[in-house]
Design a protein around this motif. Structure first.
Motif, PDB file in Angstrom:
ATOM      1  N   UNK A 120       0.879  -1.171   0.000  1.00 29.96           N
ATOM      2  CA  UNK A 120       0.000   0.000   0.000  1.00 29.96           C
ATOM      3  C   UNK A 120       0.914   1.217   0.000  1.00 29.96           C
ATOM      4  N   UNK A 121       0.647   2.199  -0.821  1.00 31.66           N
ATOM      5  CA  UNK A 121       1.513   3.376  -0.867  1.00 31.66           C
ATOM      6  C   UNK A 121       1.224   4.329   0.286  1.00 31.66           C
ATOM      7  N   UNK A 122       2.302   4.832   0.911  1.00 34.95           N
ATOM      8  CA  UNK A 122       2.194   5.866   1.929  1.00 34.95           C
ATOM      9  C   UNK A 122       2.882   7.137   1.460  1.00 34.95           C
ATOM     10  N   UNK A 123       2.623   8.241   2.126  1.00 41.38           N
ATOM     11  CA  UNK A 123       3.163   9.524   1.680  1.00 41.38           C
ATOM     12  C   UNK A 123       4.691   9.536   1.645  1.00 41.38           C
ATOM     13  N   UNK A 124       5.345   8.890   2.618  1.00 38.91           N
ATOM     14  CA  UNK A 124       6.808   8.878   2.634  1.00 38.91           C
ATOM     15  C   UNK A 124       7.403   8.034   1.512  1.00 38.91           C
ATOM     16  N   UNK A 125       6.600   7.224   0.880  1.00 41.85           N
ATOM     17  CA  UNK A 125       7.094   6.454  -0.252  1.00 41.85           C
ATOM     18  C   UNK A 125       7.358   7.342  -1.465  1.00 41.85           C
ATOM     19  N   UNK A 126       6.838   8.578  -1.431  1.00 41.54           N
ATOM     20  CA  UNK A 126       7.106   9.555  -2.488  1.00 41.54           C
ATOM     21  C   UNK A 126       7.816  10.788  -1.955  1.00 41.54           C
ATOM     22  N   UNK A 127       8.576  10.649  -0.864  1.00 40.57           N
ATOM     23  CA  UNK A 127       9.189  11.835  -0.267  1.00 40.57           C
ATOM     24  C   UNK A 127      10.282  12.441  -1.149  1.00 40.57           C
ATOM     25  N   UNK A 128      11.073  11.605  -1.799  1.00 39.22           N
ATOM     26  CA  UNK A 128      12.091  12.147  -2.708  1.00 39.22           C
ATOM     27  C   UNK A 128      12.184  11.337  -3.991  1.00 39.22           C
ATOM     28  N   UNK A 129      11.189  10.492  -4.230  1.00 38.93           N
ATOM     29  CA  UNK A 129      11.096   9.741  -5.479  1.00 38.93           C
ATOM     30  C   UNK A 129       9.662   9.833  -5.994  1.00 38.93           C
ATOM     31  N   UNK A 130       9.433   9.369  -7.195  1.00 40.46           N
ATOM     32  CA  UNK A 130       8.099   9.408  -7.778  1.00 40.46           C
ATOM     33  C   UNK A 130       7.353   8.101  -7.511  1.00 40.46           C
TER      34      UNK A 130
END
Length: 302
Positions: free
Chosen positions: A116-126
């Protein structure tokens, strides 16, 4: 809190139970419950500890969880988002390295795994970076929202990592207090919920129980539009959530909203958080928690 001695007793007890009941593996849903392992908010990186967050230690915490999961006759394992973190001065390449390292360990589970995607999974990547460096089982691979079934139960994974204009979170370009499920995904969810002959479990990172006493900044901004869809279906048993590391629970209209405590919180050896969830043929849910994750029963008819 579960100490190490109690944990070992519990884990060993589970192994003995499985050894004594081999017939459960081949039975249908009338006799065989659905069982899955669950973790959330690992925030893995090799940065220095910050407050109660011990970023590098989640590798060893996950190893311990996967060891238990591999001994527990599970149908699958799922993580509820924020699998990795970043350095104080974030760099895309280093962040992807952290993702690769923790994903490699997650994939040591000997069965299907889901993200499941969380916000930190896109903190410095797409999002695309995340998807290209992780794998879901089967048709769910390379998707941010999807559904799958096991033994007569339907599981729906949602992605609320969008800005209020519907644009996806991307390389830190987001306000974590404003998670949003865009129209296209809502329409997809409506289609998934038209199937009313199966009990349903929802997985999401940010919280949907905005109606409860939880802080609204932790919740999906349009949760008040999503929850009625779940209630109208009539077969949604529970929503499993992450994001709020302290955990939370609420209940409305026969749907349980259980927020799992974050694995990142607390120092080894006494702190960890993971669980084995069992859903019996009567659709009662038992959460067998380890360490900081408490046991909990989520019965269908309260």
């Amino acid at each position: 809190m579960m100490n190490r001695r109690l944990f070992l007793q519990k884990a060993c007890g589970g192994v003995l139970l499985l050894a004594a009941s081999p017939s459960l593996i081949s039975c249908d849903r009338q006799q065989h419950p659905v069982r899955f392992g669950i973790v959330t908010d690992l925030h893995y990186s090799r940065r220095e500890p910050y407050g109660t967050r011990y970023f590098p230690q989640t590798m060893d915490k996950l190893k311990e969880a996967i060891k238990v999961f591999n001994q527990s006759n599970l149908d699958f394992v799922i993580e509820l988002g924020d699998l990795k973190d970043q350095d104080n001065v974030p760099q895309r390449e280093q962040t992807i390295t952290y993702l690769d390292e923790i994903e490699k360990e997650f994939q040591t589970f000997q069965g299907p795994v889901y993200h499941v995607l969380g916000n930190h999974d896109m903190d410095s990547i797409s999002k695309d970076d995340f998807l290209q460096h992780t794998s879901n089982h089967g048709d769910a691979d390379k998707k941010t929202y999807y559904s799958f079934t096991f033994n007569g139960l339907k599981f729906i994974v949602l992605d609320a990592n969008h800005n209020l204009d519907g644009a996806p979170y991307d390389k830190g370009n987001f306000d974590w207090t404003k998670a949003f499920i865009p129209k296209e995904q809502v329409m997809w969810l409506q289609g998934e919920l038209k199937e009313k002959n199966k009990p349903i479990i929802i997985f999401i990172h940010q919280l949907l129980d905005r109606f409860s006493d939880i802080g609204k900044e932790l919740c999906v901004s349009n949760a008040d539009d999503i929850v009625p869809l779940l209630e109208e279906n009539g077969n949604v048993l529970a929503v499993f959530q992450g994001h709020h590391h302290a955990g939370h629970y609420s209940f409305r209209n026969n749907i349980h909203y259980w927020t799992m405590k974050g694995m990142i919180e607390g120092n080894l050896p006494d702190n960890n958080s993971f669980a084995v969830v069992e859903i019996d043929p009567q659709n009662n849910i038992h959460i067998d928690g380890f360490y900081n994750c408490e046991d909990k029963d989520l019965n269908r008819n309260l």
